[in-house]
Enzyme design. Structure first.
Site, short mmCIF file in Angstrom:
data_model
loop_
_atom_site.label_atom_id
_atom_site.label_comp_id
_atom_site.label_asym_id
_atom_site.label_seq_id
_atom_site.Cartn_x
_atom_site.Cartn_y
_atom_site.Cartn_z
N HIS A 52 9.66 -3.67 3.26
CA HIS A 52 8.93 -3.78 2.12
C HIS A 52 10.49 -3.81 0.49
O HIS A 52 9.82 -5.18 -0.21
CB HIS A 52 8.10 -2.30 1.00
CG HIS A 52 6.99 -2.05 1.76
ND1 HIS A 52 7.14 -1.26 2.56
CD2 HIS A 52 5.78 -2.96 1.80
CE1 HIS A 52 5.65 -1.18 3.22
NE2 HIS A 52 4.86 -1.55 2.52
N MET A 89 0.71 -1.16 0.13
CA MET A 89 0.05 -0.38 0.09
C MET A 89 1.15 1.44 0.14
O MET A 89 0.64 2.44 0.50
CB MET A 89 -1.18 0.21 1.36
CG MET A 89 -2.05 -1.96 1.02
SD MET A 89 -3.30 -1.00 2.09
CE MET A 89 -2.91 -0.59 3.47
N GLY A 90 2.31 0.82 -0.15
CA GLY A 90 3.25 2.69 -0.64
C GLY A 90 3.09 2.65 0.76
O GLY A 90 3.90 1.81 1.60
N SER A 92 6.94 -0.35 9.65
CA SER A 92 5.64 -0.58 9.19
C SER A 92 5.03 0.59 8.33
O SER A 92 5.99 2.10 9.06
CB SER A 92 4.69 -0.58 10.98
OG SER A 92 3.55 -0.09 10.14
N ARG A 99 3.18 2.88 8.80
CA ARG A 99 2.61 3.71 10.07
C ARG A 99 3.30 3.98 11.33
O ARG A 99 3.63 5.34 12.03
CB ARG A 99 1.94 3.31 11.06
CG ARG A 99 0.76 2.38 10.12
CD ARG A 99 -0.77 1.66 11.10
NE ARG A 99 -1.40 0.67 10.28
CZ ARG A 99 -2.64 0.92 10.13
NH1 ARG A 99 -3.23 2.40 10.59
NH2 ARG A 99 -3.77 -0.51 8.93
N GLN A 103 -10.44 -2.14 2.48
CA GLN A 103 -9.46 -3.41 4.02
C GLN A 103 -9.56 -2.38 4.99
O GLN A 103 -9.07 -2.80 6.38
CB GLN A 103 -8.08 -3.22 3.80
CG GLN A 103 -6.88 -2.99 3.25
CD GLN A 103 -5.78 -3.55 2.65
OE1 GLN A 103 -6.27 -4.24 1.84
NE2 GLN A 103 -4.55 -3.47 3.98
O1 PAF Z 1 -0.36 -5.82 3.87
C1 PAF Z 1 -0.37 -4.83 2.85
O2 PAF Z 1 0.38 -3.56 3.15
C2 PAF Z 1 -2.36 -4.91 2.69
O3 PAF Z 1 -3.13 -5.61 3.77
C3 PAF Z 1 -1.82 -5.68 1.17
C4 PAF Z 1 -1.19 -6.62 0.99
C5 PAF Z 1 -1.08 -4.97 0.63
C6 PAF Z 1 -3.94 -5.67 0.60
O4 PAF Z 1 -3.48 -4.41 0.22
#
Ligand code: PAF
Length: 283
Positions: free
Chosen positions: A37, A30-31, A187, A189, A61
Site C-alpha cells: 500500500h 481497506m486498511g 497482503s 491477510r 465485496q
Molecule cells: O484492493 C482493495 O483493497 C479493495 O478491493 C479496494 C480496491 C480498496 C476496494 O474496496
C-alpha cells in the site's frame, strides 16, 4: 495529514485544491496497510500535488460473512504509516456515509468475461461490490489518477474497463507487486498466517517463478498441472492456477499465440485465501 470522515468535508477540501490547479492522486485501500500500500502512496506523491488514501472495509465485496469478520483492522498503525510516507489526506468513512441508501448497487456494468473467471468464479458478487465501491469513491474524490496494485490483477483489469465504460477522466496507474523477504506477495491477510506458514507460503511465488522459467518448454496446460501439483501440499489448497491473456483474461492454449500472458493463482493456506500472479510476457 488531514483526516476526513464525512464526504461533504472531503469534497470541500478537494475542491479548493483543484481550484488552485492541484492534481489529485488517489489510492483506495481497506486498511491493515503494508509496504505494498505504501508503495501506492509514494507513487501518488511522486505524480500528483495532493495524495489521497481511503481506508474503508467495504462490506459489499465480501462473499463470506466470516471473511469480513476476520479481516484485519489496524487503524492507529495505518494512520502512523500514512504520516510516515507523507500522505496528504486520509478518508475514513463509515458504511452509512458510503452507502446512505443501503448497500444495493445501482451500478450495472457489463464486464463480459472479465468478472466471470478466476476470482469471479470463486467469489460470487465480489467484483460487483468492488466496482460499486471504487465507482462511489471516484465520484467522491474525482482524482486525476487512481493507483492500484498489480497483485489484484483481475481487479485492476475490471476497474480499467469500468473507467472506460463510465467515460471517466481518471487515469489508472498499476504499481508492481511488493514481496516479503521470502517472496510471498504482501497482503493484509498475511498477518492471519502463523509465522511458519507465512514463510512456507513463499512456495506460491516459487511456483509462479518456475512456471515462467519453464514457459518455453511446456504448454500452458502442462505448466498449470505441474503448478497445481506443486501447490497441493499439507496446509495448502490451490483453488485455481490459470495462464491467461493479460487483457481479456481468457485462458491461453499456446503462449506463442499471444503478446501478453499472465499466470494467476489463488491458494488457501490454513484457511487464509492468498492470491498472486506473474507476468510471463508482455510485448
Ligand atoms: O484492493 C482493495 O483493497 C479493495 O478491493 C479496494 C480496491 C480498496 C476496494 O474496496
Amino acid at each position: 495529514m488531514l483526516l476526513f470522515k464525512r464526504i461533504a468535508d472531503l469534497k470541500k477540501y478537494l475542491q479548493t485544491q483543484k481550484s488552485t490547479g492541484k492534481s489529485i492522486g488517489f489510492a483506495p485501500t481497506m486498511g491493515a496497510l503494508h509496504e505494498g500500500h505504501l508503495s501506492l502512496i509514494k507513487r501518488t506523491k511522486e505524480e500528483n500535488d495532493c495524495s489521497v488514501c481511503s481506508i474503508f472495509v467495504n462490506p459489499t465485496q465480501f462473499n463470506e460473512a466470516s471473511d469480513l469478520e476476520k479481516y484485519p483492522q489496524t487503524p492507529e498503525k495505518d494512520i502512523d504509516l500514512l504520516i510516515s510516507v507523507g500522505c496528504d489526506v486520509l478518508f475514513m468513512p463509515n458504511p452509512e456515509e458510503v452507502y446512505p441508501k443501503g448497500q444495493l448497487s445501482d451500478l450495472k456494468l457489463d464486464f463480459g468475461n472479465l468478472d466471470k473467471v478466476m476470482e469471479g468464479e470463486h467469489r460470487p458478487g465480489h467484483f460487483e461490490g468492488v466496482a460499486q465501491v471504487v465507482n462511489r469513491l471516484l465520484e467522491i474524490v474525482e482524482p486525476d489518477r487512481l493507483y492500484m496494485g498489480q497483485k489484484d490483477f483481475q481487479q485492476f483489469t475490471i476497474i480499467q474497463r469500468m473507467l472506460v465504460l463510465t467515460n471517466s477522466n481518471t487515469y489508472l496507474r498499476v504499481c508492481p507487486i511488493v514481496r516479503e523477504e521470502h517472496g510471498l506477495a504482501m497482503s493484509s491477510r498475511n498477518v492471519l498466517l502463523s509465522p511458519v506458514l507465512r514463510k512456507r507460503a513463499a512456495l506460491i511465488y516459487e511456483t509462479l517463478s518456475e512456471t515462467k522459467e519453464n514457459m518455453h518448454a511446456l504448454f500452458p496446460n502442462q505448466l498449470k498441472a505441474i503448478a497445481f501439483e506443486k501447490l497441493n501440499v499439507p496446509h495448502f489448497k490451490p483453488e485455481y492456477f490459470e495462464i491467461i491473456e493479460g487483457q481479456t483474461l481468457m485462458p491461453i492454449e499456446v503462449l506463442e499465440d499471444v503478446d501478453y500472458a499472465v499466470a494467476c493463482v489463488a491458494v488457501w493456506v490454513d484457511g487464509v485465501r492468498l492470491i498472486d500472479n506473474i507476468i510471463l510476457k508482455k510485448e
